[in-house]
Design a protein around this motif. Structure first.
Motif, PDB file in Angstrom:
ATOM      1  N   ILE A  58       0.858  -1.197   0.000  1.00 36.70           N
ATOM      2  CA  ILE A  58       0.000   0.000   0.000  1.00 36.70           C
ATOM      3  C   ILE A  58       0.888   1.240   0.000  1.00 36.70           C
ATOM      4  O   ILE A  58       1.927   1.269   0.653  1.00 36.70           O
ATOM      5  CB  ILE A  58      -0.882   0.021   1.277  1.00 36.70           C
ATOM      6  CG1 ILE A  58      -1.825  -1.176   1.308  1.00 36.70           C
ATOM      7  CG2 ILE A  58      -1.663   1.319   1.381  1.00 36.70           C
ATOM      8  CD1 ILE A  58      -2.695  -1.210   2.562  1.00 36.70           C
ATOM      9  N   ASP A  59       0.472   2.254  -0.709  1.00 39.34           N
ATOM     10  CA  ASP A  59       1.117   3.561  -0.586  1.00 39.34           C
ATOM     11  C   ASP A  59       0.098   4.610  -1.009  1.00 39.34           C
ATOM     12  O   ASP A  59      -0.702   4.364  -1.912  1.00 39.34           O
ATOM     13  CB  ASP A  59       2.367   3.663  -1.474  1.00 39.34           C
ATOM     14  CG  ASP A  59       3.366   4.697  -0.933  1.00 39.34           C
ATOM     15  OD1 ASP A  59       4.462   4.293  -0.498  1.00 39.34           O
ATOM     16  OD2 ASP A  59       3.030   5.911  -0.935  1.00 39.34           O
ATOM     17  N   PHE A  60       0.120   5.765  -0.348  1.00 41.09           N
ATOM     18  CA  PHE A  60      -0.856   6.784  -0.770  1.00 41.09           C
ATOM     19  C   PHE A  60      -0.277   7.727  -1.823  1.00 41.09           C
ATOM     20  O   PHE A  60      -0.959   8.651  -2.265  1.00 41.09           O
ATOM     21  CB  PHE A  60      -1.523   7.505   0.395  1.00 41.09           C
ATOM     22  CG  PHE A  60      -0.689   8.366   1.307  1.00 41.09           C
ATOM     23  CD1 PHE A  60       0.673   8.514   1.149  1.00 41.09           C
ATOM     24  CD2 PHE A  60      -1.319   9.031   2.361  1.00 41.09           C
ATOM     25  CE1 PHE A  60       1.410   9.304   2.002  1.00 41.09           C
ATOM     26  CE2 PHE A  60      -0.600   9.831   3.226  1.00 41.09           C
ATOM     27  CZ  PHE A  60       0.767   9.964   3.045  1.00 41.09           C
ATOM     28  N   PHE A 119       5.402  -1.466   8.695  1.00 45.54           N
ATOM     29  CA  PHE A 119       5.366  -0.021   8.446  1.00 45.54           C
ATOM     30  C   PHE A 119       6.803   0.462   8.382  1.00 45.54           C
ATOM     31  O   PHE A 119       7.574   0.238   9.326  1.00 45.54           O
ATOM     32  CB  PHE A 119       4.698   0.734   9.608  1.00 45.54           C
ATOM     33  CG  PHE A 119       3.237   0.497   9.750  1.00 45.54           C
ATOM     34  CD1 PHE A 119       2.323   1.328   9.134  1.00 45.54           C
ATOM     35  CD2 PHE A 119       2.762  -0.551  10.532  1.00 45.54           C
ATOM     36  CE1 PHE A 119       0.953   1.115   9.275  1.00 45.54           C
ATOM     37  CE2 PHE A 119       1.403  -0.773  10.686  1.00 45.54           C
ATOM     38  CZ  PHE A 119       0.496   0.065  10.052  1.00 45.54           C
ATOM     39  N   ASP A 120       7.165   1.113   7.289  1.00 50.54           N
ATOM     40  CA  ASP A 120       8.483   1.751   7.171  1.00 50.54           C
ATOM     41  C   ASP A 120       8.147   3.212   6.893  1.00 50.54           C
ATOM     42  O   ASP A 120       7.945   3.609   5.755  1.00 50.54           O
ATOM     43  CB  ASP A 120       9.254   1.087   6.018  1.00 50.54           C
ATOM     44  CG  ASP A 120      10.551   1.796   5.683  1.00 50.54           C
ATOM     45  OD1 ASP A 120      11.119   2.461   6.569  1.00 50.54           O
ATOM     46  OD2 ASP A 120      11.006   1.675   4.533  1.00 50.54           O
ATOM     47  N   LEU A 121       8.034   3.982   7.984  1.00 49.05           N
ATOM     48  CA  LEU A 121       7.322   5.265   7.914  1.00 49.05           C
ATOM     49  C   LEU A 121       8.107   6.369   7.216  1.00 49.05           C
ATOM     50  O   LEU A 121       9.274   6.200   6.876  1.00 49.05           O
ATOM     51  CB  LEU A 121       6.954   5.690   9.338  1.00 49.05           C
ATOM     52  CG  LEU A 121       6.018   4.678  10.024  1.00 49.05           C
ATOM     53  CD1 LEU A 121       6.011   4.887  11.529  1.00 49.05           C
ATOM     54  CD2 LEU A 121       4.599   4.793   9.456  1.00 49.05           C
ATOM     55  N   TYR A 126      13.165   8.536  -2.931  1.00 53.33           N
ATOM     56  CA  TYR A 126      12.562   8.867  -4.211  1.00 53.33           C
ATOM     57  C   TYR A 126      11.742  10.160  -4.108  1.00 53.33           C
ATOM     58  O   TYR A 126      11.833  11.050  -4.944  1.00 53.33           O
ATOM     59  CB  TYR A 126      11.682   7.695  -4.639  1.00 53.33           C
ATOM     60  CG  TYR A 126      11.007   7.878  -5.964  1.00 53.33           C
ATOM     61  CD1 TYR A 126      11.736   7.862  -7.151  1.00 53.33           C
ATOM     62  CD2 TYR A 126       9.629   8.058  -6.031  1.00 53.33           C
ATOM     63  CE1 TYR A 126      11.105   8.034  -8.367  1.00 53.33           C
ATOM     64  CE2 TYR A 126       8.993   8.221  -7.243  1.00 53.33           C
ATOM     65  CZ  TYR A 126       9.732   8.211  -8.414  1.00 53.33           C
ATOM     66  OH  TYR A 126       9.107   8.383  -9.604  1.00 53.33           O
ATOM     67  N   GLN A 127      10.951  10.260  -3.020  1.00 53.25           N
ATOM     68  CA  GLN A 127      10.159  11.481  -2.826  1.00 53.25           C
ATOM     69  C   GLN A 127      11.058  12.667  -2.474  1.00 53.25           C
ATOM     70  O   GLN A 127      10.920  13.756  -3.021  1.00 53.25           O
ATOM     71  CB  GLN A 127       9.135  11.265  -1.702  1.00 53.25           C
ATOM     72  CG  GLN A 127       8.037  10.308  -2.095  1.00 53.25           C
ATOM     73  CD  GLN A 127       7.267   9.767  -0.903  1.00 53.25           C
ATOM     74  OE1 GLN A 127       7.815   9.555   0.172  1.00 53.25           O
ATOM     75  NE2 GLN A 127       5.981   9.517  -1.096  1.00 53.25           N
ATOM     76  N   LEU A 128      12.008  12.422  -1.562  1.00 54.57           N
ATOM     77  CA  LEU A 128      12.867  13.520  -1.108  1.00 54.57           C
ATOM     78  C   LEU A 128      13.684  14.129  -2.231  1.00 54.57           C
ATOM     79  O   LEU A 128      13.870  15.333  -2.296  1.00 54.57           O
ATOM     80  CB  LEU A 128      13.845  13.005  -0.050  1.00 54.57           C
ATOM     81  CG  LEU A 128      13.309  12.868   1.355  1.00 54.57           C
ATOM     82  CD1 LEU A 128      14.391  12.285   2.255  1.00 54.57           C
ATOM     83  CD2 LEU A 128      12.850  14.208   1.904  1.00 54.57           C
TER      84      LEU A 128
HETATM   85  N1  SAH Z   1       9.951   0.379   2.439  1.00 53.77           N
HETATM   86  C1  SAH Z   1       9.982   1.156   1.221  1.00 53.77           C
HETATM   87  C2  SAH Z   1      10.170   2.643   1.466  1.00 53.77           C
HETATM   88  C3  SAH Z   1       9.068   3.281   2.223  1.00 53.77           C
HETATM   89  S1  SAH Z   1       9.236   5.029   2.340  1.00 53.77           S
HETATM   90  C4  SAH Z   1      11.095   0.634   0.323  1.00 53.77           C
HETATM   91  O1  SAH Z   1      11.911  -0.169   0.777  1.00 53.77           O
HETATM   92  O2  SAH Z   1      11.149   1.007  -0.834  1.00 53.77           O
HETATM   93  C5  SAH Z   1       7.710   5.426   3.052  1.00 53.77           C
HETATM   94  C6  SAH Z   1       6.531   5.375   2.103  1.00 53.77           C
HETATM   95  O3  SAH Z   1       5.373   5.432   2.899  1.00 53.77           O
HETATM   96  C7  SAH Z   1       6.456   6.541   1.124  1.00 53.77           C
HETATM   97  O4  SAH Z   1       6.398   6.071  -0.200  1.00 53.77           O
HETATM   98  C8  SAH Z   1       5.156   7.250   1.513  1.00 53.77           C
HETATM   99  O5  SAH Z   1       4.427   7.744   0.401  1.00 53.77           O
HETATM  100  C9  SAH Z   1       4.391   6.159   2.205  1.00 53.77           C
HETATM  101  N2  SAH Z   1       3.416   6.619   3.190  1.00 53.77           N
HETATM  102  C10 SAH Z   1       3.621   7.502   4.201  1.00 53.77           C
HETATM  103  N3  SAH Z   1       2.478   7.668   4.889  1.00 53.77           N
HETATM  104  C11 SAH Z   1       1.542   6.868   4.315  1.00 53.77           C
HETATM  105  C12 SAH Z   1       0.161   6.615   4.582  1.00 53.77           C
HETATM  106  N4  SAH Z   1      -0.487   7.220   5.580  1.00 53.77           N
HETATM  107  N5  SAH Z   1      -0.486   5.723   3.792  1.00 53.77           N
HETATM  108  C13 SAH Z   1       0.155   5.110   2.777  1.00 53.77           C
HETATM  109  N6  SAH Z   1       1.450   5.328   2.461  1.00 53.77           N
HETATM  110  C14 SAH Z   1       2.140   6.196   3.231  1.00 53.77           C
END
Ligand code: SAH
Length: 312
Positions: A58-60, A119-121, A126-128
């Protein structure tokens, strides 16, 4: 994980943080279902897949979903969620959405119950590093910071609209910025002349009133982090998601949370404690930290903390 293509042509790489530790605590079993609530570029997801797990990522951020799809198509080919294979072998699929609704999303995908939630928050490299997204200090892009483009309020909206006290409170309470009042004051003074529009406008403004000191970080680091947290409602999303994660896990299965600042870690810690004698058993007495070597090779990992728990 490898490099991801970006729209502007440069290659951006995102190394998954605490990967070995996350896999160990998730205790991935072949053919079982794992929910990666923050799939990002798909780094952790790839590793779970390679251990034989079925993944729902999942990702938003729709750009993260696109990057994950490109990456996983290459790194984890051939078994892409063909319905026949889903029950028996490693597979992956992706859903765009906010993890605050993870139970509903997993339900819609027919992915319940699960054997692990990760969760890897925070933000991905990529975004940064994608200057258009408005996260980076040197960018002349609009000060945006929305990870989910359907959100309505940008960081520029906040810095131009919040009162001085409110701005200072945001910087101090969310990012422990010690110069919160000085920064808020400078923002309010500057915007009287003209609105603050770009990342660079704000970063330069902050550099003008706060010196770098001994830290290697840009003086605007904490203020940017605090704004990003408000724009994306990061702490509330996490508060909403954790009880759902505990609910959808099967007995003896695992929840792993990697956080990047004290606000997130506090929520994770308090949640685990509150569930300690109920649904969860805590597996990490103290949070795990990356090794000096990992921090050296991946500076994004420097503030990471991993906490894990097992469903009773
Ligand atoms: N584990 C991933 C990196 C995650 S970075 C890897 O190894 O490639 C954190 C991601 O969480 C980002 O893409 C961000 O868009 C997403 N994210 C942050 N808050 C979110 C939320 N509330 N719901 C869904 N995605 C979320």
């Amino acid at each position: 994980m490898g490099s991801l293509p970006s729209k502007v042509g440069q290659k951006i790489s995102h190394q998954p943080v605490l990967l070995k530790e996350a896999l160990e605590y998730l205790n991935v079993k072949k053919g079982e279902k794992y929910l990666d609530a923050t799939v990002g570029g798909g780094g952790h997801a790839e590793a779970i897949f390679k251990k034989g797990g079925q993944i729902l990522g999942i990702d938003f951020d729709p750009e993260a979903i696109k990057a994950a799809r490109e990456h996983l198509s290459q790194a984890c080919p051939s078994r892409q969620s063909s319905k026949k294979l889903v029950e028996t072998t490693a597979s992956w699929r992706l859903a765009q959405g906010n993890f605050a609704h993870l139970k509903e999303i997993a339900g819609k995908e027919g992915f319940l119950p699960v054997s692990g939630v990760l969760f890897d928050l925070g933000v991905s490299s990529y975004q940064l590093e994608n200057s258009r997204r408005g996260f980076s200090f040197r960018s002349s892009a609009l000060l945006d910071m929305r990870m989910d483009p359907t959100l309505e309020v940008t960081a520029a909206d906040l810095v131009n609209a919040l009162g001085k006290k409110e701005l200072a409170r945001v910087f101090a309470s969310l990012a422990e910025e010690e110069h919160s009042r000085r920064i808020a004051d400078a923002i309010v003074r500057a915007r009287k002349n003209k609105p603050i529009r770009t990342c660079r406008d704000l970063a330069d403004l902050i550099s003008g009133v706060v010196s770098q000191g001994r830290s290697r970080l840009h003086p605007a680091t904490k203020a940017f982090q605090a704004l990003r947290m408000v724009v994306n409602d990061e702490l509330n999303n996490l508060r909403q998601a954790l009880p759902q994660a505990a609910e959808i896990l099967k007995s003896r299965d695992r929840l792993v949370i990697i956080s990047f600042h004290s606000g997130e870690d506090r929520i994770a810690k308090q949640f685990l404690r509150s569930e300690k004698d109920k649904r969860l058993k805590i597996l990490t007495k103290k949070p795990l930290r990356p090794s000096a070597q990992e921090i050296e090779s991946n500076p994004r990992s420097r503030s990471a903390k991993l906490r894990a728990a097992e469903k009773r």
